[in-house]
Design a protein around this motif. Structure first.
Motif, PDB file in Angstrom:
ATOM      1  N   SER A 123       0.823  -1.210   0.000  1.00 25.62           N
ATOM      2  CA  SER A 123       0.000   0.000   0.000  1.00 25.62           C
ATOM      3  C   SER A 123       0.857   1.260   0.000  1.00 25.62           C
ATOM      4  O   SER A 123       0.642   2.169  -0.809  1.00 25.62           O
ATOM      5  CB  SER A 123      -0.918   0.000   1.222  1.00 25.62           C
ATOM      6  N   ILE A 124       1.831   1.322   0.912  1.00 20.73           N
ATOM      7  CA  ILE A 124       2.710   2.494   0.977  1.00 20.73           C
ATOM      8  C   ILE A 124       3.639   2.527  -0.233  1.00 20.73           C
ATOM      9  O   ILE A 124       3.824   3.568  -0.872  1.00 20.73           O
ATOM     10  CB  ILE A 124       3.531   2.481   2.276  1.00 20.73           C
ATOM     11  N   GLY A 125       4.230   1.381  -0.570  1.00 20.67           N
ATOM     12  CA  GLY A 125       5.167   1.347  -1.688  1.00 20.67           C
ATOM     13  C   GLY A 125       4.541   1.765  -3.006  1.00 20.67           C
ATOM     14  O   GLY A 125       5.141   2.514  -3.783  1.00 20.67           O
ATOM     15  N   SER A 126       3.329   1.304  -3.266  1.00 18.12           N
ATOM     16  CA  SER A 126       2.682   1.647  -4.537  1.00 18.12           C
ATOM     17  C   SER A 126       2.344   3.131  -4.605  1.00 18.12           C
ATOM     18  O   SER A 126       2.512   3.771  -5.647  1.00 18.12           O
ATOM     19  CB  SER A 126       1.422   0.799  -4.732  1.00 18.12           C
ATOM     20  N   GLU A 127       1.871   3.705  -3.494  1.00 20.71           N
ATOM     21  CA  GLU A 127       1.577   5.135  -3.483  1.00 20.71           C
ATOM     22  C   GLU A 127       2.863   5.944  -3.593  1.00 20.71           C
ATOM     23  O   GLU A 127       2.897   6.993  -4.261  1.00 20.71           O
ATOM     24  CB  GLU A 127       0.821   5.510  -2.210  1.00 20.71           C
ATOM     25  N   LEU A 128       3.934   5.476  -2.956  1.00 19.85           N
ATOM     26  CA  LEU A 128       5.230   6.139  -3.110  1.00 19.85           C
ATOM     27  C   LEU A 128       5.645   6.198  -4.574  1.00 19.85           C
ATOM     28  O   LEU A 128       6.084   7.240  -5.074  1.00 19.85           O
ATOM     29  CB  LEU A 128       6.293   5.392  -2.308  1.00 19.85           C
ATOM     30  N   CYS A 129       5.509   5.073  -5.251  1.00 17.23           N
ATOM     31  CA  CYS A 129       5.887   5.023  -6.670  1.00 17.23           C
ATOM     32  C   CYS A 129       5.052   6.014  -7.480  1.00 17.23           C
ATOM     33  O   CYS A 129       5.574   6.706  -8.366  1.00 17.23           O
ATOM     34  CB  CYS A 129       5.708   3.613  -7.215  1.00 17.23           C
ATOM     35  N   ALA A 130       3.754   6.080  -7.178  1.00 14.89           N
ATOM     36  CA  ALA A 130       2.876   6.996  -7.912  1.00 14.89           C
ATOM     37  C   ALA A 130       3.304   8.445  -7.694  1.00 14.89           C
ATOM     38  O   ALA A 130       3.343   9.254  -8.636  1.00 14.89           O
ATOM     39  CB  ALA A 130       1.427   6.786  -7.484  1.00 14.89           C
ATOM     40  N   GLN A 131       3.642   8.785  -6.440  1.00 10.31           N
ATOM     41  CA  GLN A 131       4.036  10.166  -6.164  1.00 10.31           C
ATOM     42  C   GLN A 131       5.423  10.473  -6.706  1.00 10.31           C
ATOM     43  O   GLN A 131       5.677  11.576  -7.207  1.00 10.31           O
ATOM     44  CB  GLN A 131       3.973  10.433  -4.663  1.00 10.31           C
ATOM     45  N   ILE A 132       6.333   9.510  -6.616  1.00  6.06           N
ATOM     46  CA  ILE A 132       7.681   9.733  -7.144  1.00  6.06           C
ATOM     47  C   ILE A 132       7.639   9.987  -8.652  1.00  6.06           C
ATOM     48  O   ILE A 132       8.374  10.834  -9.178  1.00  6.06           O
ATOM     49  CB  ILE A 132       8.578   8.520  -6.833  1.00  6.06           C
ATOM     50  N   SER A 133       6.779   9.262  -9.351  1.00  3.16           N
ATOM     51  CA  SER A 133       6.707   9.400 -10.819  1.00  3.16           C
ATOM     52  C   SER A 133       6.327  10.815 -11.240  1.00  3.16           C
ATOM     53  O   SER A 133       6.673  11.240 -12.341  1.00  3.16           O
ATOM     54  CB  SER A 133       5.709   8.389 -11.393  1.00  3.16           C
ATOM     55  N   ARG A 134       5.644  11.558 -10.352  1.00  2.00           N
ATOM     56  CA  ARG A 134       5.264  12.934 -10.682  1.00  2.00           C
ATOM     57  C   ARG A 134       6.465  13.861 -10.756  1.00  2.00           C
ATOM     58  O   ARG A 134       6.392  14.925 -11.365  1.00  2.00           O
ATOM     59  CB  ARG A 134       4.284  13.479  -9.629  1.00  2.00           C
ATOM     60  N   PHE A 135       7.567  13.472 -10.134  1.00  2.00           N
ATOM     61  CA  PHE A 135       8.747  14.332 -10.097  1.00  2.00           C
ATOM     62  C   PHE A 135       9.772  13.961 -11.163  1.00  2.00           C
ATOM     63  O   PHE A 135      10.915  14.416 -11.105  1.00  2.00           O
ATOM     64  CB  PHE A 135       9.376  14.281  -8.701  1.00  2.00           C
ATOM     65  N   HIS A 136       9.364  13.118 -12.110  1.00  2.00           N
ATOM     66  CA  HIS A 136      10.159  12.801 -13.307  1.00  2.00           C
ATOM     67  C   HIS A 136      11.553  12.267 -12.980  1.00  2.00           C
ATOM     68  O   HIS A 136      12.578  12.856 -13.363  1.00  2.00           O
ATOM     69  CB  HIS A 136      10.268  14.033 -14.203  1.00  2.00           C
ATOM     70  N   PRO A 137      11.629  11.142 -12.265  1.00  2.36           N
ATOM     71  CA  PRO A 137      12.949  10.537 -12.051  1.00  2.36           C
ATOM     72  C   PRO A 137      13.492   9.991 -13.368  1.00  2.36           C
ATOM     73  O   PRO A 137      12.735   9.688 -14.297  1.00  2.36           O
ATOM     74  CB  PRO A 137      12.642   9.405 -11.070  1.00  2.36           C
ATOM     75  N   ALA A 138      14.803   9.865 -13.439  1.00  3.83           N
ATOM     76  CA  ALA A 138      15.401   9.282 -14.644  1.00  3.83           C
ATOM     77  C   ALA A 138      14.960   7.833 -14.798  1.00  3.83           C
ATOM     78  O   ALA A 138      14.760   7.350 -15.919  1.00  3.83           O
ATOM     79  CB  ALA A 138      16.920   9.373 -14.558  1.00  3.83           C
ATOM     80  N   GLU A 139      14.790   7.142 -13.647  1.00  3.20           N
ATOM     81  CA  GLU A 139      14.361   5.742 -13.668  1.00  3.20           C
ATOM     82  C   GLU A 139      13.690   5.433 -12.335  1.00  3.20           C
ATOM     83  O   GLU A 139      14.178   5.850 -11.284  1.00  3.20           O
ATOM     84  CB  GLU A 139      15.559   4.818 -13.891  1.00  3.20           C
ATOM     85  N   LEU A 140      12.580   4.742 -12.392  1.00  2.21           N
ATOM     86  CA  LEU A 140      11.885   4.313 -11.181  1.00  2.21           C
ATOM     87  C   LEU A 140      11.918   2.786 -11.153  1.00  2.21           C
ATOM     88  O   LEU A 140      11.333   2.130 -12.017  1.00  2.21           O
ATOM     89  CB  LEU A 140      10.443   4.817 -11.164  1.00  2.21           C
ATOM     90  N   ILE A 141      12.613   2.229 -10.158  1.00  2.00           N
ATOM     91  CA  ILE A 141      12.797   0.784 -10.054  1.00  2.00           C
ATOM     92  C   ILE A 141      11.908   0.277  -8.921  1.00  2.00           C
ATOM     93  O   ILE A 141      12.109   0.646  -7.759  1.00  2.00           O
ATOM     94  CB  ILE A 141      14.269   0.445  -9.775  1.00  2.00           C
TER      95      ILE A 141
END
Length: 616
Positions: A291-309
């Motif tokens: 639950s936390i990890g998936s929401e983290l990924c969703a929020q991180i993707s908004r900040f345009h990382p070079a790669e999200l693993i």
């Protein structure tokens, strides 16, 4: 074009309004003496105005389908068009009036007549169209709480969308200045204190809360007033979501949920101001399927990382997260990684190949009673697993490492608490070894997370089973998943090496109150059964260890505390076993953190107000 017939007719009506206005203006000037009227110049003026009205109207999108019919936007566009054409008409008759044998007053008289005529035609058509709207046969008679912008827009939608399932019968608003307001033929009938009378007069069955950022206190009052009257309460999404989609729609309505009534307003941690460290970086999230990890990924993707693993050992959880991020669950892309944090060799290989620069460690076992039965599993995952991730991070020189902890790590009394406390201490040690911001984030129960209390209560109520509560006085802190993830992201921007960051969780909430509220909302007759506190479980959770200071140097709602470092070589499995076995034999109310002294539980604080009583 498909809009041409409709707007062509509007244009002809507007030209007719000009013709009527110009002729009437000259007749008024000559006191209706037809023999004094020069008809040929008058026809020329009408033709000239017709050409100007078309050109200016097209420039203002008046005849190009930009404006909904009869709206204020169309009124504004029409008024601007008429004024421009009117200035041209007025200039013509002032300069060439004698040559055209036309009185100069024609321009002054014709412009207001033309504008009023055009507006009147549109108003008459709108009244006619709206009078033909009918609610669906099974539409619910609906009251709207809040006669502001959102409420009036919702009333318009209710009144104009065909076959809508909600038919507005009145506004309810506590603002005295709106007591005589009427919008879309729906008037304010009183305040919340008058709800019983209003419901009786209108035969309403539903009340919709249309207030921007309605807090839990207001929602609680509305629910308490509506429940005894049999009114079904519905709410809208947060106002920023509504404005993001550009309109308020009846389909956005949802039932009132217990999360709305927990007495804790959402907190904006202003994460956008400090999360720049994610842009253009390689970011890895362990436990990405949770639950936390998936929401983290969703929020991180908004900040345009070079790669999200996204790393997890749960392939189904990874697929769900991938669907939310990428829109598909193919699981054939390099952003999803299947691995177990208990496997140090696999972790080091993944870290060497992918070279993450920022790591969020969310993978953990978190069910307190399960870990009380199997403490060694908590040791393997929460302690050794965290150590494995930290070592892998150090091996590739990770710049920022955020360990996600729990309030149960403060003055721990359970296997879960002790294991997460050790994870915090290991993270602090690694941060001091590397000299980089390796830190932990601590928060309480997360509303709606997988396996948490609220989904469990919901399922028990749906199935008609008794709701189990451990103790009548047990309390817990609560926060939303997005809020928790905001804190986690912000930690990387404001946290220092070896710290633990703690969000101000507000007042703890009594679990019994939540159970009663959920049963009340369901409308079912559900029994509440008290099972007694489980092994290692506290009556009241704490946010700070007895030795931790509560400093807030960066944000008024985020505390910073120092954690005692612990080297991986100092981990003592035999001591771990002895400690957990010792606490398992203590009285349930007396379990205390053996290794860190006695801790005093916090008071229960303000409780959620509850009026309904569950069935005995």
């Amino acid at each position: 074009m498909n809009w041409a017939p409709r707007f062509g007719v509007q244009y002809l009506i507007d030209v007719g309004a000009w013709a009527l206005a110009i002729v009437l203006a000259e007749l008024l000037r000559y006191e209706f003496e037809l023999g004094r009227v020069s008809w040929l110049p008058l026809v020329g003026l009408v033709l000239g105005v017709a050409v100007l009205q078309l050109g200016v109207g097209l420039l203002n999108y008046l005849y190009r389908g930009r404006f909904a019919f009869g709206t204020f936007d169309e009124v504004r566009g029409l008024t601007m068009t008429v004024l421009v054409v009117g200035v041209a008409l007025l200039t013509t008759v002032l300069v060439f009036g004698d040559a055209l044998d036309t009185p100069r007053t024609v321009g002054f008289i014709a412009v207001p007549i033309a504008l009023i005529t055009m507006l009147a035609v549109r108003w008459i058509k709108r009244v006619y169209v709206e009078s033909r709207y009918r609610a669906a046969v099974d539409a619910e008679r609906t009251l709207i709480f809040g006669a502001g912008v959102v409420g009036t827009e919702l009333a318009r939608r209710f009144s104009t969308e065909p076959d809508n399932l909600f038919w507005p019968v009145g506004f309810v608003d506590n603002d005295p200045a709106k007591r005589n307001l009427e919008a879309h033929r729906i008037r304010v009938r009183g305040t919340l204190d008058d709800l019983e009378r209003i419901a009786r007069e209108t035969s309403a069955t539903t009340i919709v809360v249309a207030v921007a950022r309605a807090d839990a206190e207001l929602l609680g009052r509305i629910h308490a007033a509506a429940g005894p009257l049999g009114l079904h309460v519905k709410v809208l999404p947060p106002i920023d979501e509504l404005f993001g989609q550009g309109e308020v729609r009846p389909s956005d309505l949802r039932d009132l949920q217990i999360e709305d009534l927990l007495g804790r307003p959402p907190l904006d941690t202003h994460v956008e101001n400090v999360a720049g460290y994610l842009a253009g970086r390689r970011v890895l999230v362990t436990g990405a399927g949770g639950s936390i990890g998936s929401e983290l990924c969703a929020q991180i993707s908004r900040f345009h990382p070079a790669e999200l693993i996204m790393l997890d050992r749960d392939e189904t959880g990874l697929q769900t997260t991938a669907i939310g991020i990428d829109g598909h669950g193919l699981l054939d892309t390099p952003d999803v990684v299947l691995a177990d944090i208990r496997d140090p060799d696999a972790l080091k290989t993944i870290f060497r190949e992918r070279r993450p620069e920022v790591v969020f460690h969310a993978a953990a076992l978190k069910h307190l009673p399960m870990l009380e039965q199997y403490p060694n599993e908590g040791w393997k995952t929460n302690v050794l697993g965290t150590s494995n991730v930290l070592e892998a991070a150090r091996s590739v020189d990770v710049d920022v490492f955020i360990n996600i902890s729990t309030d149960k790590a403060a003055n721990p009394t359970s296997v879960l608490g002790h294991s997460k406390r050790l994870a915090e201490r290991l993270t602090a040690w690694m941060g001091r070894e590397t000299g980089k911001p390796y830190l932990s984030v601590r928060f309480g129960n997360v509303i709606g997370s997988r396996g948490s209390m609220l989904p469990l209560f919901t399922r028990l109520i749906e199935e008609g089973r008794p709701v189990t509560v451990t103790h009548p006085d047990v309390t817990r802190y609560f926060m939303t998943i997005p809020e928790a993830c905001q804190l986690v992201l912000q930690a990387g921007g404001i946290g220092s090496t070896g710290e633990v960051l703690i969000l101000d969780m507000g007042e703890p909430v009594r679990i019994l109150d939540i159970a009663k509220r959920m049963i009340e909302i369901s409308g079912k007759n559900i029994e509440i059964v008290f099972t007694g506190l489980r092994e290692g479980e506290k009556l009241h959770e704490e946010l700070f260890d007895v030795f931790e200071a509560n400093d807030r140097p960066h944000h008024p709602k985020i505390s910073h505390a120092q954690v005692e470092a612990l080297a991986p070589t100092a981990l003592d499995f035999d001591g771990w076993q002895a400690r957990t076995q010792h606490e398992r034999h203590l009285p349930k109310h007396a379990a205390q953190p053996v290794s860190q002294g006695l801790g005093q539980s916090e008071p229960a604080g303000k409780l959620v107000p509850v009026k309904a009583v569950a069935a005995p």
